[in-house]
Design a protein around this motif. Structure first.
Motif, PDB file in Angstrom:
ATOM      1  N   UNK A  92       0.824  -1.200   0.000  1.00 54.74           N
ATOM      2  CA  UNK A  92       0.000   0.000   0.000  1.00 54.74           C
ATOM      3  C   UNK A  92       0.858   1.249   0.000  1.00 54.74           C
ATOM      4  N   UNK A  94       0.671   5.068   0.830  1.00 49.86           N
ATOM      5  CA  UNK A  94      -0.200   5.974   1.584  1.00 49.86           C
ATOM      6  C   UNK A  94      -0.153   7.385   1.012  1.00 49.86           C
ATOM      7  N   UNK A  95      -1.213   8.129   1.329  1.00 48.00           N
ATOM      8  CA  UNK A  95      -1.330   9.494   0.803  1.00 48.00           C
ATOM      9  C   UNK A  95      -0.111  10.345   1.167  1.00 48.00           C
ATOM     10  N   UNK A  96       0.328  10.240   2.435  1.00 44.60           N
ATOM     11  CA  UNK A  96       1.505  11.007   2.846  1.00 44.60           C
ATOM     12  C   UNK A  96       2.711  10.074   3.017  1.00 44.60           C
ATOM     13  N   UNK A  98       3.768   7.804   4.610  1.00 40.76           N
ATOM     14  CA  UNK A  98       3.806   7.059   5.881  1.00 40.76           C
ATOM     15  C   UNK A  98       5.086   6.256   6.057  1.00 40.76           C
ATOM     16  N   UNK A 172      -3.326   5.242  -2.293  1.00 35.70           N
ATOM     17  CA  UNK A 172      -4.253   6.239  -1.742  1.00 35.70           C
ATOM     18  C   UNK A 172      -3.775   7.612  -2.193  1.00 35.70           C
TER      19      UNK A 172
END
Lengths: 270, 262
Positions: A92, A94-96, A98, A172
């Motif tokens: 995955x 992540x948007x930021x 992570x 994301x």
């Protein structure tokens, strides 16, 4: 349509999934199928429920109703150990990003390898080099996340997501907060990874350029429901007013930007 | 008013429940996890021990040496009237080992390391790093809380021993320098009345304090909500709650030792 074989069993399928927070229905009776090897984009406005939908698919949230099937297994009904097993086949982004701040780029990518495999350290080092060259970041092994730019962090996040050679990768908002050139580069990476490594990609975004650049099929989500699922051209030429408004970013249309169902006088209690 | 009090009590019990659940999970990952092939990393335990322990040495040393000095001066003021200045040595040693050194060390560590743990975990929580770990099927309690828990439970007694020694040194400075007690006699009196029991009750306290600080600070960090402001709030809460818990536990443990004797 590219390398998708529709006759395939769907790798991910949602059956009448509903998620309720408090008294608000965030996801309402959603059903969809995602097939092996395709790039499936879920698009929608902020607050449309698309992030919740992604969390339901990854098992971070449990549906209040309906089933989420990954390779035919209902992830709400399997044991914790089995769910961990399923999660290990996911990657995955992540948007930021992570990334763990306390670890270097190299250690971040090594993390899933060290946790879930018994590979020797020098082999892990080789895998890291491979993954970093896939995202074009060789030579940044010893940098900390705070020392690299947002776009580079996303690429490191991507390298970490594919460290265990997953067959499904979730993205994301992969291009949010990036300049158009870096955003385009990330899109190209997503496309490359899915064709080179035959990864199933599930992308959540509201970046239209990105949507039409990478998608095999698109689902439009609005107010927790699927408006339409179709190929790139089907969505582009859709007669649905919501989809057309979203694609063209028009402020007038069925997607209400302002909440005007309560009059000002009423709100003031006059 | 009643509703506010009611809500406060409900919140409080929810907090206690959360702390208990975290404690259970940490124990699970310490004692059961390794048999499932999922032990906490030795390297990160060691890193946390260095951070919690080694980096607190200077502040613990200074806090306890000055406490020893102050203790010696205050008790000498009383004992001089009875002509029993010599007993400054044993008074300082016993009260430090039994009470002051464990508590002061715990408070220092809670303020220094506990707040840092809450802030670090809280930042990880609000920047999706904890969620990222979960998505990678890495349990955040095993990966983050267990090393911090073990580090605090192991290092706090060690720091307390250091505190005991520095406190006795502080007393020694006042006793020999200003009260003109013979150095040999001072040390003899110190160890004549200091029993092994005084030391180990202090160390048992230190272990309990370490466990309390670790669970509270990890809990506040892991369950932070609401961005940068939330991290600030979690950090403050972790220190306040740790202080209260340490003092409360001190009272309870001292009570147990005191009443079980008779």
């Amino acid at each position: 349509m590219s390398a998708i074989d529709q006759k395939n069993e769907p790798i991910i399928s949602l059956r009448n999934v509903t998620k309720i927070f408090g008294d608000k229905t965030i996801i309402n009776n959603v059903s969809l199928d995602i097939f092996r090897g395709e790039t499936f984009v879920i698009m929608g406005c902020s607050g449309s429920g698309k992030s919740t939908l992604l969390r339901l698919i990854t098992g971070a949230l449990r549906p209040d109703n309906g089933n989420v099937l990954i390779r035919g297994k209902d992830i709400a009904r399997i044991s914790v150990d089995e769910l961990e097993e399923v999660k290990r086949s996911f990657g995955m982004l992540f948007q930021y990003s992570a990334l763990l701040d306390s670890l270097t780029v190299e250690e971040n990518i090594a993390l899933p390898l060290r946790e879930h495999t018994k590979l020797a350290d020098d082999i892990i080092k080789i895998i890291i080099k491979l993954k970093l060259s896939l995202v074009g970041l060789r030579g940044y092994e010893s940098h900390y996340p705070s020392q690299i730019s947002g776009g580079m962090k996303k690429r490191v996040g991507l390298a970490r997501a594919i460290a265990l050679d997953p067959d499904i990768v979730f993205y994301d908002e992969p291009t949010s907060g990036l300049d158009p050139v870096v955003g385009g580069a990330i899109d190209k990476l997503i496309k490359d990874l899915s064709t080179k490594l035959t990864i199933t990609s599930v992308v959540i975004t509201h970046d239209m350029q990105s949507v039409f650049g990478i998608a095999d099929r698109i689902a439009m989500v609005h107010k927790g429901e699927i408006v339409e699922i179709g190929t790139r051209d089907e969505i582009k030429n859709s007669s649905n007013a919501t989809i057309q408004q979203f694609i063209h970013g028009s402020p007038v249309g069925p997607i209400d930007f302002f909440k005007e169902d309560i009059g000002i006088a009423e709100a003031l209690g006059l | 008013m009643a509703a506010t009090i009611g809500r406060f009590i409900i919140e409080y019990f929810r907090w206690i429940k959360g702390i208990a659940l975290l404690f259970y999970n940490i124990l699970y990952w310490i004692f059961v996890g390794p048999f499932k092939g999922k032990a906490a990393h030795r390297q990160s335990i060691f890193q946390q021990m260095v951070f919690v322990g080694l980096h607190s040495v200077v502040i613990v040393f200074f806090v306890d040496i000055f406490t020893g000095i102050v203790m010696a001066m205050q008790t000498a003021y009383q004992l001089q009237r009875m002509g029993a200045v010599l007993y400054v040595a044993s008074l300082v040693a016993v009260s430090l080992c039994r009470e002051l050194s464990p508590v002061l060390t715990a408070l220092v560590v809670a303020g220094r390391a506990g707040s840092a743990i809450a802030a670090e975990l809280g930042t990880m929580k609000v920047t999706e790093q904890i969620e990222a770990l979960e998505t990678m099927a890495i349990n955040p309690i095993r990966f983050l809380a267990v090393p911090r828990f073990l580090a605090l439970a192991i290092m706090l007694p060690c720091l307390t021993v250091l505190g005991n020694i520095s406190g006795i040194i502080g007393g020694f400075i006042v006793g020999t320098g200003s009260l003109h007690i013979n150095p040999d006699l001072y040390m003899q009196t110190t160890f004549k009345y200091l029993e092994l029991k005084d030391i180990y009750t202090g160390l048992i306290k230190a272990i309990v304090f370490g466990i309390l600080i670790a669970i509270i600070c990890c809990y506040e960090g892991l369950y932070t909500k609401g961005g940068a402001e939330g991290v600030g709030r979690a950090t403050t809460r972790s220190v306040v709650a740790s202080f209260i818990a340490v003092i409360l536990a001190d009272c309870v443990i001292t009570g147990i030792f005191f009443f079980s004797k008779s």
